[in-house]
Design a protein around this motif. Sequence first.
Motif, PDB file in Angstrom:
ATOM      1  N   VAL A  12      51.236  -2.108  72.570  1.00  0.00           N
ATOM      2  CA  VAL A  12      50.794  -1.047  71.735  1.00  0.00           C
ATOM      3  C   VAL A  12      51.717  -0.178  71.180  1.00  0.00           C
ATOM      4  O   VAL A  12      51.285   0.381  69.961  1.00  0.00           O
ATOM      5  CB  VAL A  12      49.752  -0.221  72.895  1.00  0.00           C
ATOM      6  N   MET A  13      52.623   0.476  72.000  1.00  0.00           N
ATOM      7  CA  MET A  13      53.206   1.378  71.460  1.00  0.00           C
ATOM      8  C   MET A  13      54.243   1.061  70.163  1.00  0.00           C
ATOM      9  O   MET A  13      54.511   1.845  69.070  1.00  0.00           O
ATOM     10  CB  MET A  13      54.333   1.982  72.368  1.00  0.00           C
ATOM     11  N   SER A  14      54.553  -0.297  69.910  1.00  0.00           N
ATOM     12  CA  SER A  14      55.265  -0.735  68.951  1.00  0.00           C
ATOM     13  C   SER A  14      54.405  -0.745  67.916  1.00  0.00           C
ATOM     14  O   SER A  14      54.850  -0.422  66.492  1.00  0.00           O
ATOM     15  CB  SER A  14      55.843  -2.250  69.201  1.00  0.00           C
ATOM     16  N   TYR A  15      52.866  -1.126  68.028  1.00  0.00           N
ATOM     17  CA  TYR A  15      52.094  -0.939  66.597  1.00  0.00           C
ATOM     18  C   TYR A  15      51.963   0.302  66.430  1.00  0.00           C
ATOM     19  O   TYR A  15      51.862   0.815  65.207  1.00  0.00           O
ATOM     20  CB  TYR A  15      50.796  -1.759  67.149  1.00  0.00           C
ATOM     21  N   LEU A  16      51.772   1.410  67.270  1.00  0.00           N
ATOM     22  CA  LEU A  16      51.639   2.736  66.914  1.00  0.00           C
ATOM     23  C   LEU A  16      52.572   3.417  66.367  1.00  0.00           C
ATOM     24  O   LEU A  16      52.544   4.190  65.382  1.00  0.00           O
ATOM     25  CB  LEU A  16      51.647   3.614  68.459  1.00  0.00           C
ATOM     26  N   SER A  17      53.837   2.829  66.597  1.00  0.00           N
ATOM     27  CA  SER A  17      55.134   3.344  65.761  1.00  0.00           C
ATOM     28  C   SER A  17      55.170   2.998  64.337  1.00  0.00           C
ATOM     29  O   SER A  17      55.534   3.634  63.525  1.00  0.00           O
ATOM     30  CB  SER A  17      56.316   2.946  66.367  1.00  0.00           C
ATOM     31  N   LYS A  18      54.367   1.857  63.940  1.00  0.00           N
ATOM     32  CA  LYS A  18      54.078   1.499  62.727  1.00  0.00           C
ATOM     33  C   LYS A  18      52.935   1.874  61.765  1.00  0.00           C
ATOM     34  O   LYS A  18      52.719   1.993  60.847  1.00  0.00           O
ATOM     35  CB  LYS A  18      54.107  -0.241  62.808  1.00  0.00           C
ATOM     36  N   HIS A  19      52.013   2.134  62.614  1.00  0.00           N
ATOM     37  CA  HIS A  19      50.492   2.667  62.127  1.00  0.00           C
ATOM     38  C   HIS A  19      50.104   4.057  62.963  1.00  0.00           C
ATOM     39  O   HIS A  19      49.147   4.022  63.561  1.00  0.00           O
ATOM     40  CB  HIS A  19      49.511   1.617  62.614  1.00  0.00           C
ATOM     41  N   LEU A  30      43.477  -5.161  65.002  1.00  0.00           N
ATOM     42  CA  LEU A  30      44.833  -5.812  64.482  1.00  0.00           C
ATOM     43  C   LEU A  30      45.596  -6.274  65.722  1.00  0.00           C
ATOM     44  O   LEU A  30      46.162  -7.283  65.701  1.00  0.00           O
ATOM     45  CB  LEU A  30      45.428  -4.565  63.834  1.00  0.00           C
ATOM     46  N   ILE A  31      45.928  -5.598  66.751  1.00  0.00           N
ATOM     47  CA  ILE A  31      46.676  -5.963  67.947  1.00  0.00           C
ATOM     48  C   ILE A  31      46.134  -7.248  68.588  1.00  0.00           C
ATOM     49  O   ILE A  31      46.778  -8.014  68.875  1.00  0.00           O
ATOM     50  CB  ILE A  31      46.773  -4.854  68.731  1.00  0.00           C
ATOM     51  N   PHE A  32      44.818  -7.304  68.976  1.00  0.00           N
ATOM     52  CA  PHE A  32      43.907  -8.570  69.497  1.00  0.00           C
ATOM     53  C   PHE A  32      44.384  -9.636  68.576  1.00  0.00           C
ATOM     54  O   PHE A  32      44.261 -10.828  69.203  1.00  0.00           O
ATOM     55  CB  PHE A  32      42.692  -7.982  69.728  1.00  0.00           C
ATOM     56  N   SER A  33      43.916  -9.426  67.229  1.00  0.00           N
ATOM     57  CA  SER A  33      44.263 -10.634  66.490  1.00  0.00           C
ATOM     58  C   SER A  33      45.763 -11.329  66.345  1.00  0.00           C
ATOM     59  O   SER A  33      45.853 -12.426  66.319  1.00  0.00           O
ATOM     60  CB  SER A  33      43.727 -10.265  64.995  1.00  0.00           C
ATOM     61  N   GLU A  34      46.597 -10.585  66.812  1.00  0.00           N
ATOM     62  CA  GLU A  34      47.888 -10.986  66.878  1.00  0.00           C
ATOM     63  C   GLU A  34      48.673 -10.989  68.344  1.00  0.00           C
ATOM     64  O   GLU A  34      49.357 -11.815  68.508  1.00  0.00           O
ATOM     65  CB  GLU A  34      48.758  -9.850  65.866  1.00  0.00           C
ATOM     66  N   LYS A  35      47.967 -10.489  69.416  1.00  0.00           N
ATOM     67  CA  LYS A  35      48.471 -10.351  70.579  1.00  0.00           C
ATOM     68  C   LYS A  35      47.289 -10.797  71.642  1.00  0.00           C
ATOM     69  O   LYS A  35      47.420 -10.158  72.755  1.00  0.00           O
ATOM     70  CB  LYS A  35      49.311  -8.863  70.969  1.00  0.00           C
ATOM     71  N   SER A  36      46.510 -11.616  71.482  1.00  0.00           N
ATOM     72  CA  SER A  36      45.502 -12.006  72.245  1.00  0.00           C
ATOM     73  C   SER A  36      45.771 -12.493  73.634  1.00  0.00           C
ATOM     74  O   SER A  36      44.987 -12.471  74.587  1.00  0.00           O
ATOM     75  CB  SER A  36      44.452 -12.808  71.559  1.00  0.00           C
ATOM     76  N   ASP A  37      46.809 -13.224  73.819  1.00  0.00           N
ATOM     77  CA  ASP A  37      47.500 -13.391  75.173  1.00  0.00           C
ATOM     78  C   ASP A  37      47.523 -12.594  76.053  1.00  0.00           C
ATOM     79  O   ASP A  37      47.695 -12.661  77.389  1.00  0.00           O
ATOM     80  CB  ASP A  37      48.753 -14.371  74.692  1.00  0.00           C
ATOM     81  N   TYR A  38      47.812 -11.143  75.638  1.00  0.00           N
ATOM     82  CA  TYR A  38      47.695 -10.080  76.290  1.00  0.00           C
ATOM     83  C   TYR A  38      46.716  -9.098  76.616  1.00  0.00           C
ATOM     84  O   TYR A  38      46.819  -8.345  77.740  1.00  0.00           O
ATOM     85  CB  TYR A  38      48.945  -9.017  76.048  1.00  0.00           C
ATOM     86  N   PHE A  39      45.786  -9.508  75.859  1.00  0.00           N
ATOM     87  CA  PHE A  39      44.585  -8.679  76.104  1.00  0.00           C
ATOM     88  C   PHE A  39      43.243  -9.582  76.445  1.00  0.00           C
ATOM     89  O   PHE A  39      43.232 -10.581  75.783  1.00  0.00           O
ATOM     90  CB  PHE A  39      44.368  -7.764  75.082  1.00  0.00           C
TER      91      PHE A  39
END
Length: 335
Positions: A12-19, A30-39
């Motif tokens: 999440v923080m990696s995405y927050l740094s970009k967005h 956006l995160i769930f569409s790309e990292k659904s394995d973790y959520f």
Amino acid sequence: MASKPTKRGEIVMSYLSKHKTTPVLTLAKLIFSEKSDYFKSVEDVRDVIRYHTGLKGNKDKKNISNKEFIREKTYNYNPFDNIPKSYKEDSIVLTLPKSSRKVAVLSDIHFPYHDEVALKIAIDYLVEYKPDTIILNGDILDFYGLSAFDKDPSKPKMREELEQGRWFISAMRQTFPNALIYYKIGNHEMRLERWLKLKAPEWLGNEEFEIPILLKFGENRIHLVEKFTTIKAGNLNIIHGHEYKGGGTVNPARNMYLKTKASVICGHFHRKSEFLTTDIDGVVHGSWSTGCLCELNAEYMNTHTDWVHGFATVDVNQDGTFSVSNKLISNGKVL
């Protein structure tokens, strides 16, 4: 003591740094569409984002190790901030001007089934009374040909009824050139709108088929009062009577008072009645129903009626108090 971010937190923080300014829900999707394995879901991602941005409250905010992504809470989402548009119809009240001090109320003439003698007597009385305001209080025309009942084809056609209506409107303006004249839509006038809805919906809303045009209100300076509108003359409410469901009972005036809980005068029932009462504060309230100016033995009643001829005058004082004179026409006289 601040806690070390989990793997989910690091993502999440990696995405927050970009967005950094992206809305929380948009970023969660956006995160769930790309990292659904973790959520587990978008809402699961959103919960983690809210934690690392400090939006879960001051208690959790103290435990955040990296405060770089703290956001100020700017808005509490409330789904009721976007309530769907309502199509409800608000009650409409027409308040007569302060200059309306001598008001005449005529109801239920039912052209072309008017009583010629009763109508002439009422008008002659009003010529002497000199009203500054006249309320044509509904069912001025009958619209027999547009009713939902079985109809007698030998009865006058709509063309003749409209001609008589235009004659009456013109005659009223000639007889009372300086009076304010209001035409209130009653249940019989509503037959026109109902007929258009059922038989000619493509013409509904076309002003050429509306009462003000058909009866030439414009050239005669007649004010239209729409269906279900309440007219106020000082503290007195003026309605046709069809606005409230239920029959006239033994005393239509009392029945109407029980429904409105206010001082009111109506037509509709073709019967002269009065009801007076005093409330707990000592204020007197009154209710009146006026007689009609049409035939007293209508075909659809199939029997003798208890209708009477009549009309009313209302004298309104500057403070809104008023005096009603509910007139009866009998044996060629106004009583």
